[in-house]
Enzyme design. Structure first.
Site, PDB file in Angstrom:
ATOM      1  N   SER A   1      41.595  36.917  39.450  1.00 26.89           N
ATOM      2  CA  SER A   1      41.875  37.655  38.220  1.00 26.89           C
ATOM      3  C   SER A   1      40.735  37.455  37.218  1.00 26.89           C
ATOM      4  O   SER A   1      39.577  37.645  37.573  1.00 26.89           O
ATOM      5  CB  SER A   1      43.245  37.230  37.688  1.00 26.89           C
ATOM      6  OG  SER A   1      43.717  38.145  36.737  1.00 26.89           O
TER       7      SER A   1
ATOM      8  N   ASP B   1      49.294  46.717  41.348  1.00 24.17           N
ATOM      9  CA  ASP B   1      49.048  45.870  40.179  1.00 24.17           C
ATOM     10  C   ASP B   1      49.509  46.575  38.904  1.00 24.17           C
ATOM     11  O   ASP B   1      49.023  47.647  38.558  1.00 24.17           O
ATOM     12  CB  ASP B   1      47.545  45.566  40.087  1.00 24.17           C
ATOM     13  CG  ASP B   1      47.237  44.372  39.200  1.00 24.17           C
ATOM     14  OD1 ASP B   1      48.052  44.103  38.297  1.00 24.17           O
ATOM     15  OD2 ASP B   1      46.201  43.732  39.412  1.00 24.17           O
TER      16      ASP B   1
ATOM     17  N   HIS C   1      49.964  42.188  41.282  1.00 26.18           N
ATOM     18  CA  HIS C   1      48.875  41.315  40.838  1.00 26.18           C
ATOM     19  C   HIS C   1      48.979  39.890  41.388  1.00 26.18           C
ATOM     20  O   HIS C   1      49.970  39.210  41.170  1.00 26.18           O
ATOM     21  CB  HIS C   1      48.863  41.279  39.306  1.00 26.18           C
ATOM     22  CG  HIS C   1      47.634  40.634  38.732  1.00 26.18           C
ATOM     23  ND1 HIS C   1      46.379  41.175  38.885  1.00 26.18           N
ATOM     24  CD2 HIS C   1      47.469  39.502  38.024  1.00 26.18           C
ATOM     25  CE1 HIS C   1      45.493  40.402  38.276  1.00 26.18           C
ATOM     26  NE2 HIS C   1      46.131  39.375  37.743  1.00 26.18           N
TER      27      HIS C   1
END
Ligand SMILES: *[C@@H]1O[C@H](CO)[C@@H](O)[C@H](O)[C@H]1NC(C)=O
Ligand SMILES: *[C@@H]1O[C@H](CO)[C@@H](O)[C@H](O)[C@H]1NC(C)=O
Length: 333
Positions: free
Chosen positions: A123, A242, A297
């Site tokens: 991320s 996501d 995600h």
């Protein structure tokens, strides 16, 4: 003079290499050709709200060691405690944080004496490691993988996971001072990669991080481009479902129109066409991978990680001529 520097450098690298192989465990898998070489160390930078000391990160490190035995793993950290490192993922000035990580990696004996390292960013850790490569790259990164990273920023702030999360609440409160104020830009981490195409002027003027590392301002930093171009391979993984990192296509450096949702892929963007970051050069050499993983995600399975570790972080062959080239690019200071 320059020649001497090169020779000295080569000597120190050679001695470092033998020290490194002596320091690593010798239980390598027998006979197969791949196991003759030692895997490069792996540097991992975690995401928002996570910490280097979290169980999940330790498991990822163990898995990397299991897939490529002998891998030395370094988990990037900005504090020596679990809570301190977690807090630094929300609060701090990214210019200072990246500089500290540059020092951390350069002063870590096993990393700084290795011919190169591999890097894995989760991320936001992905765009931060990219900043490390662009600004410092010592030790130099060989293969680079990012999962669900916000390379083209976020156009919406993530909601706090729980109302009792004081660090996240505090960070949210900071936003009331205004995303583009120096106050917020120097303290609230996600604000430093906030990028709404509808407010491009404010972004270019005030962004403390992303506008700089994406070389979007008028004056381009050639050093950033050279360093990123020196990668052997850059794998960008996007999560198909996501909904946390908005827009998800940021993982592939795409730009998304916040009103219409229209996606402009990297290859159609000025950043690529004029090659501000060396991404086009990497792409034309087949070194830039646009990959996707199913699911939301950062919902990574061990199976996906194992596959990626095997593909990107396996030992470099002795006859692989990419490493010496990496070493040469280090002297472009
Ligand atoms: C962040 O830190 C750098 C280095 O100390 C400083 O130059 C910069 O002004 C800071 N950013 C903001 C927005 O204050
Ligand atoms: C987004 O799309 C709308 C409608 O086509 C357009 O008017 C606007 O300029 C676009 N925004 C950007 C930043 O390109």
């Amino acid at each position: 003079m320059l020649y001497l520097t090169h020779v000295l450098r080569l000597l120190s690298i050679l001695s470092a290499l033998s020290a490194l192989s002596a320091a690593l465990p010798s239980h390598r898998r027998p006979s197969t050709k791949e196991s003759d070489a030692t895997p490069l160390p792996l540097v991992i930078w975690h995401g928002l709200g996570d910490s280097y000391a979290a169980e999940g990160m330790k498991k990822v490190a163990a898995l990397a060691e299991e897939v490529n035995p002998g891998t030395y793993v370094h988990l990037v950290h900005l504090a020596d405690s679990d809570s301190g490192d977690r807090q630094a993922s929300f609060l701090g000035n990214l210019t200072e944080q990246v500089a500290r990580v540059c020092e951390q990696l350069a002063s870590e004996p096993i990393l700084s004496t290795a011919p190169a390292v591999n890097a894995l960013g989760f991320s936001q850790g992905g765009q931060f490691l990219r900043a490390y490569i662009e600004r410092c790259n010592f030790p130099p990164v060989h293969n680079f993988v990012t999962f669900g990273s916000q390379h083209n920023g976020i156009s919406k702030f993530q909601a706090c996971a729980s109302s009792g999360d004081w660090v996240c609440r505090g960070a949210e409160a900071l936003l009331r001072f205004g995303t583009w104020s120096d106050f917020v830009q120097s303290r609230f981490v996600p604000a430093q990669y906030f990028r709404d195409p509808e407010e491009l002027d404010a972004y270019l003027e005030h962004s403390n991080f992303l506008a700089d590392i994406n070389n979007e301002r008028e004056v381009k930093n050639p050093y950033y481009k050279n360093n990123l171009m020196s990668l052997n391979r850059f794998g960008m993984f996007m999560f198909e479902d996501d909904t946390m990192a908005i827009p998800k296509e940021s993982a592939w450096f795409a730009e998304v129109n916040t009103t219409t949702g229209e996606v402009t892929p990297l290859r159609e963007r000025q950043l690529y066409k004029e090659d501000w970051l060396g991404l086009r050069a990497l792409d034309e050499q087949g070194k830039l991978d646009f990959e996707s993983v199913p699911g939301p995600h950062m919902q990574l399975t061990d199976k996906t990680l194992e596959k990626v570790f095997r593909e990107y972080f396996a030992p470099v062959q002795d006859d692989d001529n990419t490493l010496p080239q990496l070493l040469v690019t280090q002297d472009v200071h």
